[in-house]
Design an enzyme around this catalytic site. Structure first.
Site, PDB file in Angstrom:
ATOM      1  CE  LYS A  47      -4.229  -1.766   2.159  1.00  0.00           C
ATOM      2  NZ  LYS A  47      -5.217  -1.579   3.211  1.00  0.00           N
ATOM      3  CG  ASP A  69      -8.645   0.484   3.133  1.00  0.00           C
ATOM      4  OD1 ASP A  69      -9.373  -0.302   2.514  1.00  0.00           O
ATOM      5  OD2 ASP A  69      -7.439   0.276   3.345  1.00  0.00           O
TER       6      ASP A  69
HETATM    7  P1  NDP Z   1      -1.973  -2.805  10.719  1.00  0.00           P
HETATM    8  O1  NDP Z   1      -1.174  -4.023  11.039  1.00  0.00           O
HETATM    9  O2  NDP Z   1      -1.387  -1.716   9.895  1.00  0.00           O
HETATM   10  O3  NDP Z   1      -2.477  -2.110  12.086  1.00  0.00           O
HETATM   11  C1  NDP Z   1      -3.032  -2.872  13.122  1.00  0.00           C
HETATM   12  C2  NDP Z   1      -3.144  -2.009  14.370  1.00  0.00           C
HETATM   13  O4  NDP Z   1      -3.734  -2.818  15.395  1.00  0.00           O
HETATM   14  C3  NDP Z   1      -1.820  -1.522  14.899  1.00  0.00           C
HETATM   15  O5  NDP Z   1      -1.965  -0.248  15.452  1.00  0.00           O
HETATM   16  C4  NDP Z   1      -1.512  -2.555  16.002  1.00  0.00           C
HETATM   17  O6  NDP Z   1      -0.639  -2.088  16.984  1.00  0.00           O
HETATM   18  C5  NDP Z   1      -2.895  -2.757  16.559  1.00  0.00           C
HETATM   19  N1  NDP Z   1      -2.999  -3.996  17.320  1.00  0.00           N
HETATM   20  C6  NDP Z   1      -2.919  -5.258  16.850  1.00  0.00           C
HETATM   21  N2  NDP Z   1      -3.040  -6.144  17.851  1.00  0.00           N
HETATM   22  C7  NDP Z   1      -3.200  -5.409  18.996  1.00  0.00           C
HETATM   23  C8  NDP Z   1      -3.385  -5.736  20.365  1.00  0.00           C
HETATM   24  N3  NDP Z   1      -3.448  -6.994  20.800  1.00  0.00           N
HETATM   25  N4  NDP Z   1      -3.539  -4.724  21.269  1.00  0.00           N
HETATM   26  C9  NDP Z   1      -3.501  -3.429  20.858  1.00  0.00           C
HETATM   27  N5  NDP Z   1      -3.315  -3.073  19.562  1.00  0.00           N
HETATM   28  C10 NDP Z   1      -3.168  -4.041  18.646  1.00  0.00           C
HETATM   29  O7  NDP Z   1      -3.297  -3.368  10.043  1.00  0.00           O
HETATM   30  P2  NDP Z   1      -4.371  -2.537   9.209  1.00  0.00           P
HETATM   31  O8  NDP Z   1      -4.534  -1.224   9.839  1.00  0.00           O
HETATM   32  O9  NDP Z   1      -4.046  -2.614   7.767  1.00  0.00           O
HETATM   33  O10 NDP Z   1      -5.666  -3.424   9.422  1.00  0.00           O
HETATM   34  C11 NDP Z   1      -6.294  -3.462  10.694  1.00  0.00           C
HETATM   35  C12 NDP Z   1      -7.583  -4.234  10.559  1.00  0.00           C
HETATM   36  O11 NDP Z   1      -8.456  -3.524   9.712  1.00  0.00           O
HETATM   37  C13 NDP Z   1      -7.411  -5.621   9.921  1.00  0.00           C
HETATM   38  O12 NDP Z   1      -8.086  -6.554  10.739  1.00  0.00           O
HETATM   39  C14 NDP Z   1      -8.100  -5.522   8.578  1.00  0.00           C
HETATM   40  O13 NDP Z   1      -8.773  -6.698   8.250  1.00  0.00           O
HETATM   41  C15 NDP Z   1      -9.109  -4.404   8.850  1.00  0.00           C
HETATM   42  N6  NDP Z   1      -9.476  -3.693   7.634  1.00  0.00           N
HETATM   43  C16 NDP Z   1     -10.798  -3.687   7.295  1.00  0.00           C
HETATM   44  C17 NDP Z   1     -11.210  -3.039   6.170  1.00  0.00           C
HETATM   45  C18 NDP Z   1     -12.654  -3.084   5.808  1.00  0.00           C
HETATM   46  O14 NDP Z   1     -12.986  -2.645   4.694  1.00  0.00           O
HETATM   47  N7  NDP Z   1     -13.529  -3.557   6.674  1.00  0.00           N
HETATM   48  C19 NDP Z   1     -10.270  -2.302   5.293  1.00  0.00           C
HETATM   49  C20 NDP Z   1      -8.902  -2.312   5.789  1.00  0.00           C
HETATM   50  C21 NDP Z   1      -8.536  -3.004   6.905  1.00  0.00           C
HETATM   51  P3  NDP Z   1       0.917  -2.551  16.892  1.00  0.00           P
HETATM   52  O15 NDP Z   1       1.436  -2.008  15.596  1.00  0.00           O
HETATM   53  O16 NDP Z   1       1.549  -1.960  18.069  1.00  0.00           O
HETATM   54  O17 NDP Z   1       0.889  -4.049  16.907  1.00  0.00           O
END
Ligand code: NDP
Length: 287
Positions: free
Chosen positions: A73, A109
């Site tokens: 991306k 998104d």
């Molecule tokens: P990223 O990996 O870029 O970001 C994930 C975020 O979640 C990070 O800030 C991460 O923190 C945090 N996180 C993960 N696990 C934990 C935890 N146990 N406790 C606290 N924070 C946590 O992923 P994306 O942003 O690309 O995607 C996130 C979600 O969004 C995915 O599940 C994806 O499927 C969904 N999504 C849905 C869309 C839709 O159209 N419905 C479109 C795009 C995405 P850290 O980095 O510190 O781990």
């Protein structure tokens, strides 16, 4: 004799891994419903080192467009001729439109999220919003919310990736007028009083971790708070169950996913797809 045209119109998704991406199910259901017989959505595994070649292939095949997912991306920006304003601010592109060799990047998104909010009758203008997570989805959502006039955005993220949250704060403050605040997520989160909209933009609860939920004091969520999840699979997450049990208004990530796929179809084909057909196809595939 009737003139025939067997030329295929190709779109698809580049990602790695990408095999479980349900885009093909949603898009091809819409194509069939629209009578777009020679439109095809290809799910293509493109490794991180092959993105440049894949983009050349896209041009050579005169593909109409492509979605980009993990890990492309951000990297894909350098191959584009133009980038839509909000995608430029977000710093990431998930949809490319190919106009005769000119590639334009968009980020649907955040737009899909905004349409989902509108569909639920929620206007973020002047509202106080809390967003959990600071990853790609959070960035897209926060920028769109800020551009739509949200008054205050509180981003809650685990301090293990401070740079992510700092970058997002900088982006919001430099490009929008929203009051942006970062809260380190340590222990159980108390949702600030007066929160109008609470968004889970983390990956917590996504299949296969279907029993996981954000570490929140769910009783601290105010009675009038609208709750939105980004997780599309499963649609009804433990996070939403908590909201539902408290009688709060909520919406799953399914609608956001459908909306962004519908936007892609409009950009690529110029036609408005039937979102209900898309939703049914997705639900059947995920069942
Ligand atoms: P990223 O990996 O870029 O970001 C994930 C975020 O979640 C990070 O800030 C991460 O923190 C945090 N996180 C993960 N696990 C934990 C935890 N146990 N406790 C606290 N924070 C946590 O992923 P994306 O942003 O690309 O995607 C996130 C979600 O969004 C995915 O599940 C994806 O499927 C969904 N999504 C849905 C869309 C839709 O159209 N419905 C479109 C795009 C995405 P850290 O980095 O510190 O781990």
């Amino acid at each position: 004799m009737k003139q025939q045209n067997y030329l295929d119109n190709l779109v698809g998704v580049f990602g790695h891994p990408v095999a479980e991406n349900p885009g093909v199910v949603i898009q091809e259901a819409a194509f069939a419903d629209l009578g777009l017989e020679r439109w095809h959505f290809l799910t293509i595994d493109v490794g991180p080192d092959d993105l440049g070649d894949a983009i050349k292939g896209l041009k050579a095949f005169k593909m109409r467009g492509i979605n980009c997912t993990i890990p492309h991306k951000i990297e894909v920006l350098k191959f584009l001729d133009a980038v839509a304003p909000s995608a430029r601010i977000i710093g990431a592109v998930n949809t490319i439109v190919n106009d005769g060799g000119k590639l334009t990047g968009h980020n649907t998104d955040g737009q899909g999220f905004m349409i989902a909010l509108q569909g639920a009758g929620v206007d973020p203008k002047g509202k106080k919003v809390v967003v959990l997570g600071a990853g790609g989805a959070s960035r897209a959502i926060c920028v769109e919310l800020a551009l739509a006039g949200a008054a205050k955005l509180t981003v809650v993220n685990v301090p293990r990736d401070q740079a992510l949250a700092d970058g997002l704060m900088r982006t919001l403050r430099e490009n929008t007028r929203v009051e942006a605040l970062y809260v380190p997520w340590e222990g159980k989160l108390t949702v600030p009083a007066g929160t109008d909209i609470l968004v889970n933009a983390t990956s917590i609860g996504l299949y296969p971790n279907v029993n996981d939920k954000p570490n929140i004091d769910y009783d601290s969520i105010g009675k009038g708070t609208y709750v939105q999840d980004v997780i599309p699979n499963p649609a009804f997450t433990p996070f939403l169950r908590e909201a539902d049990q408290r009688g709060l208004r909520w919406q799953s990530g399914l609608q956001m996913l459908i909306n962004q796929a519908a936007l892609n179809i409009v950009m690529w084909t110029g036609k408005q797809p039937n979102k209900e057909v898309m939703r049914q196809a997705l639900e059947k595939a995920l069942a």
